[in-house]
Structures are given as structure tokens and as C-alpha cells.
Design an enzyme around this catalytic site. Structure first.
Site, short mmCIF file in Angstrom:
data_model
loop_
_atom_site.label_atom_id
_atom_site.label_comp_id
_atom_site.label_asym_id
_atom_site.label_seq_id
_atom_site.Cartn_x
_atom_site.Cartn_y
_atom_site.Cartn_z
N CYS A 97 0.82 -1.22 0.00
CA CYS A 97 0.00 0.00 0.00
C CYS A 97 0.85 1.26 0.00
O CYS A 97 1.82 1.37 0.75
CB CYS A 97 -0.92 -0.02 1.22
SG CYS A 97 -1.90 1.48 1.39
N GLY A 113 -5.36 6.02 5.26
CA GLY A 113 -5.46 5.87 6.71
C GLY A 113 -6.28 4.67 7.14
O GLY A 113 -7.01 4.08 6.34
N SER A 137 -10.52 -5.66 4.98
CA SER A 137 -9.44 -5.94 4.03
C SER A 137 -8.78 -7.23 4.46
O SER A 137 -7.98 -7.25 5.38
CB SER A 137 -8.44 -4.79 4.03
OG SER A 137 -9.09 -3.62 3.60
N HIS A 139 -7.40 -10.02 2.18
CA HIS A 139 -6.20 -10.21 1.33
C HIS A 139 -5.45 -11.51 1.55
O HIS A 139 -4.44 -11.77 0.90
CB HIS A 139 -5.23 -9.03 1.45
CG HIS A 139 -5.87 -7.69 1.31
ND1 HIS A 139 -7.00 -7.46 0.58
CD2 HIS A 139 -5.52 -6.47 1.84
CE1 HIS A 139 -7.33 -6.18 0.65
NE2 HIS A 139 -6.45 -5.56 1.40
N ASN A 158 -3.49 -2.70 -7.92
CA ASN A 158 -3.01 -1.53 -8.65
C ASN A 158 -1.53 -1.33 -8.36
O ASN A 158 -1.18 -1.15 -7.19
CB ASN A 158 -3.73 -0.27 -8.11
CG ASN A 158 -4.90 0.12 -8.97
OD1 ASN A 158 -4.80 0.13 -10.19
ND2 ASN A 158 -5.99 0.45 -8.31
N CYS A 209 -5.60 3.90 -2.70
CA CYS A 209 -5.36 4.95 -1.72
C CYS A 209 -3.89 5.33 -1.61
O CYS A 209 -3.01 4.50 -1.68
CB CYS A 209 -5.92 4.55 -0.37
SG CYS A 209 -5.17 3.08 0.30
N1 SAH Z 1 -7.00 1.19 6.03
C1 SAH Z 1 -8.23 0.70 5.57
C2 SAH Z 1 -8.92 1.60 4.56
C3 SAH Z 1 -8.05 2.23 3.54
S1 SAH Z 1 -7.33 1.15 2.34
C4 SAH Z 1 -8.07 -0.70 5.00
O1 SAH Z 1 -6.94 -1.15 4.88
O2 SAH Z 1 -9.07 -1.33 4.74
C5 SAH Z 1 -8.72 0.77 1.33
C6 SAH Z 1 -8.56 -0.48 0.49
O3 SAH Z 1 -7.61 -0.24 -0.57
C7 SAH Z 1 -8.02 -1.66 1.28
O4 SAH Z 1 -8.75 -2.82 1.01
C8 SAH Z 1 -6.62 -1.74 0.79
O5 SAH Z 1 -6.11 -3.01 0.99
C9 SAH Z 1 -6.78 -1.37 -0.67
N2 SAH Z 1 -5.52 -1.03 -1.35
C10 SAH Z 1 -4.45 -0.41 -0.85
N3 SAH Z 1 -3.48 -0.31 -1.79
C11 SAH Z 1 -3.97 -0.90 -2.91
C12 SAH Z 1 -3.44 -1.12 -4.23
N4 SAH Z 1 -2.25 -0.71 -4.56
N5 SAH Z 1 -4.23 -1.78 -5.12
C13 SAH Z 1 -5.48 -2.18 -4.79
N6 SAH Z 1 -6.02 -1.99 -3.58
C14 SAH Z 1 -5.28 -1.36 -2.64
FE1 SF4 Z 2 -2.93 -1.03 5.21
FE2 SF4 Z 2 -5.20 0.35 4.81
FE3 SF4 Z 2 -3.10 1.48 6.07
FE4 SF4 Z 2 -2.94 0.98 3.45
S1 SF4 Z 2 -4.34 2.41 4.44
S2 SF4 Z 2 -1.34 0.57 5.04
S3 SF4 Z 2 -4.14 -0.90 3.31
S4 SF4 Z 2 -4.29 -0.26 6.81
#
Ligand code: SAH
Ligand code: SF4
Length: 377
Positions: free
Chosen positions: A126, A187, A242, A244, A318, A361
């Protein structure tokens, strides 16, 4: 620094105005200016006496978000990069209604909002967590993402009227653009619990954002104690988890939070949520090539989904610049989806939305910060 007036609930504002000797209906007038008319200045509240407007301006801030960058994708997804009062950058993503899902093309949209500057949870794939956590957003900074996008939309309609965008009625309650909210921006929302809940109550309230609780989805990386706490709140917010990975071995490789709250603990908290709220759960599952896309994840994932009556959202990864992870090819994603469907669980493979604009994000912020860093002599 003055407290921002958009971090106040209606009761708090009414209490404040009562203490100032104002009649009770003043609070309704102020709320109407803030959330229906979306004004950015106390002076614009023209049916308030001038003395009250200046008194409010001495007591409260009325911050707006500064638009730093706007990116649009072919499918109409728009990504907003905002600068906050202290210079920090956050993102919101506006996603058009999907005609295939909802029938007719709608003029209403989903907005994805951020809850923190950066993220402390450091999921390996992320962009949001790459530079660590800076701070929590205040309630008004979460609320303002909705208002600022609606303000932006109203000016767009004025400048480019088109048959697809209805004519603007920016000064009326009917002109709401956003009727779905996903808390999936930068976040970890449940790590900013108090501010998040206050913001969502303002956005949900009939005097505020008027977005139904069932139209608000909070996405979490799996903070088990806060999930239980959320289950005890009166509102019917939807929860997206999330996941995964459907086994501790796979999940822990991607998400450090799994060491603190392993699957058994997370699942127990989700069972509690389900017992209190009913069928409000979705599992998000990013498909990453060679990491969690093998068919051995299908059975454990389907078992968890069945146990919790959860729907599964598969999201092809992504790419993030500088990270080694890749998205699987289409055939692999489709095979994973089909195998889950054969297990009898509800599953969707997300159609690409905003892939080409760094819509996952944290990516636009990351890129902008990198560009700013390299442009400094
Ligand atoms: N922190 C929270 C919410 C923000 S992230 C969470 O982790 O759920 C929102 C979603 O985007 C999450 O499911 C996260 O795993 C996903 N996400 C983060 N980076 C991504 C990427 N590069 N490609 C696809 N989904 C991604
Ligand atoms: Fe993990 Fe969600 Fe934080 Fe990205 S925004 S580091 S997916 S907890």
C-alpha cells in the site's frame, strides 16, 4: 487555533448559541448555511445579524480544503488531492455510479474519503503507509471532503452544462451529489475512531450530510477491538474488511496487523458484528500475482465468507511505483472468482475504476510528494 465549526454536532452548536443568548432557531440557520448551502465564509450567512457573524468568526474556524491536483480517468472517476490547513496532503476519490449495478446511469456518486494523513499499519502493498503515519484527521476534515467535492461539482455544472449532468441547484438541499460514502481513502479509519464516528454522525444527520448509515461503508484492515466497539454503536454502518489472505501465513506476509490480531481473533470480532448488525459485511481481497492468487486460498476464503455471510470483493492489484508487487493476468483473476462462485459464495471481481489515475489509496499523494521533493533545488 480556533476549533472548526464543522467538527460540532447540532446539539453542541445549539448549546453554544444558547449560552451566547441566541434564540434556538439560530442553530438551524447556521447548519443550513454550512451543510445545505455549503458556504465557506461566516459573512455569507446573510440572514444572521452582522454581530453574530463576527462573533462566530471570532470563536470558530471555517476551514475549507485547497484543491492541489485533480485527476480524471476514462470512466469518469475523479481523484482529488487536497491540502489541509497545516500543509498536509490527503486524497478523496469520486466514483461514478455503475450502470451495470444500478440500472440507469445515475447522477449520484460514491465518494471515497481519507481519515488520516499517512497510515501506521504498513501493509506491504500500500502507498498510504509508505511514509508512515503523520496525524489523525479532525472530524471537520473528514466532513469537508464531501462538501468540497459537492462545491466543486456545482461549479463544474455551471461552467459545463451537459445533458449527462443535471443542471445545478447548488443552493438547495436537492443538489446533493454524493449518496454513498466509502471510508477507504488514506489511513486506517478505526485507528481514528472518535473523530471518524463524529464525522460520520454529521454526514449521516438530517441537518448535515443526509447520507444514510447503510450507504456508508467503513473499510478496516482488521482492528478487532474497534470492530466490537463499532458493533455496539446504534448506527447500521456497513463494514468492509481488508482480508487479502484467508490463512494467517498468507495474510501476515502482506499485513503486519495480522500479528496483532490474527484471523481467529478478527473472525470472532466479525461474528460479534454480524450478530449485532446482520448482513453488513464485505471482504475485500486484492489479488496480487504469486502472493495470494493461488487456488489454495479459495476454500478457506469461501469458508470464512459462508461463516460470516459476507460478500467477497476481488480487486486486481493496482501497481505502486517502487513496490515489487504485480497484478495477476485477467485469466487468473477470473479463475479465482469462478472457483469462489462454485463454492456458493457471493463474489464480484471489480471492474477497473480509476486504475490509470492512481486511484488506490495514497498513490496520488505519494507521487506528488515525490515530485515536490525532487523539484526542490
Ligand atoms: N486502512 C483501511 C482503509 C483504507 S485502504 C483498509 O486497509 O481497509 C482501502 C482499500 O484499498 C483496502 O482494502 C486496501 O487493501 C486497498 N488497497 C491499498 N493499496 C492498494 C493497491 N495498490 N491496489 C489495490 N487496492 C489497494
Ligand atoms: Fe494497510 Fe489500509 Fe493502512 Fe494501506 S491504508 S497501510 S491498506 S491499513
Amino acid at each position: 487555533m480556533l476549533p472548526d465549526i464543522k467538527s460540532l454536532t447540532a446539539d453542541e452548536l445549539a448549546e453554544h448559541l444558547r449560552a451566547e443568548g441566541q434564540p434556538t432557531w439560530r442553530a438551524d440557520q447556521v447548519l443550513h448555511w454550512l451543510y445545505a448551502r455549503r458556504v465557506t465564509d461566516f459573512d455569507a450567512m446573510t440572514n444572521l445579524p452582522k454581530s453574530l457573524r463576527s462573533r462566530l468568526a471570532e470563536t470558530f474556524a471555517l476551514h475549507t480544503l485547497e484543491l492541489v491536483r485533480l485527476q480524471g480517468a476514462h470512466d469518469d472517476t475523479q481523484k482529488f488531492l487536497w491540502r489541509l490547513a497545516d500543509g498536509a496532503l490527503i486524497e478523496s476519490v469520486l466514483i461514478p455510479a455503475n450502470p451495470a449495478l444500478y440500472g440507469d446511469r445515475s447522477d449520484r456518486r460514491t465518494l471515497c474519503v481519507s481519515t488520516q494523513v499517512g497510515c501506521a499499519y504498513g501493509c506491504k502493498f500500500c502507498a498510504s503507509g509508505l511514509n508512515g503515519w503523520k496525524r489523525n484527521l479532525e472530524p471537520h476534515e473528514i466532513v469537508e471532503q464531501v462538501l468540497a467535492v459537492e462545491r466543486w461539482h456545482a461549479t463544474q455544472c455551471q461552467h459545463h452544462p451537459s445533458p449527462r449532468t443535471p443542471s445545478p441547484r447548488p443552493s438547495t438541499l436537492d443538489s446533493r451529489l454524493i449518496d454513498n460514502l466509502v471510508i477507504m481513502g488514506m489511513g486506517e479509519p478505526l485507528a481514528n475512531y472518535e473523530n471518524l464516528l463524529k464525522a460520520l454522525r454529521i454526514l449521516n444527520a438530517p441537518w448535515g450530510g443526509r447520507i444514510g448509515a447503510r450507504k456508508i461503508t467503513i473499510s478496516t484492515s482488521g482492528l478487532a477491538p474497534q470492530i466490537r466497539r463499532l458493533a455496539d454503536e446504534p448506527e447500521q454502518f456497513r463494514l468492509a474488511v481488508s482480508l487479502h489472505g484467508a490463512t494467517d501465513a498468507v495474510r501476515a506476509r502482506l499485513m503486519p496487523v495480522n500479528r496483532k490480531y490474527p484471523l481467529a481473533e478478527l473472525i470472532a470480532a466479525l461474528e460479534y458484528y454480524r450478530a449485532r448488525k446482520g448482513r453488513m459485511l464485505t471482504f475485500e481481497y486484492i489479488l496480487i500475482a504469486g502472493v495470494n492468487d493461488a487456488l489454495d486460498q479459495v476454500q478457506p476464503l469461501a469458508a470464512l465468507a459462508r461463516k460470516l455471510h459476507a460478500k467477497i470483493n476481488l480487486i486486481p492489484y493496482n501497481r505502486v511505483e517502487g513496490l515489487p508487487w504485480q497484478r495477476p493476468d485477467e485469466a487468473t483473476c477470473e479463475a479465482f472468482r469462478a472457483a469462489l462462485a462454485r463454492e456458493g459464495v457471493r463474489v464480484t471481481l471489480r471492474r477497473e475504476k480509476g486504475g490509470e489515475i492512481d486511484a488506490a489509496c495514497g498513490q496520488l499523494r505519494l507521487r506528488t510528494e515525490r515530485e515536490l521533493a525532487t523539484s526542490v533545488p
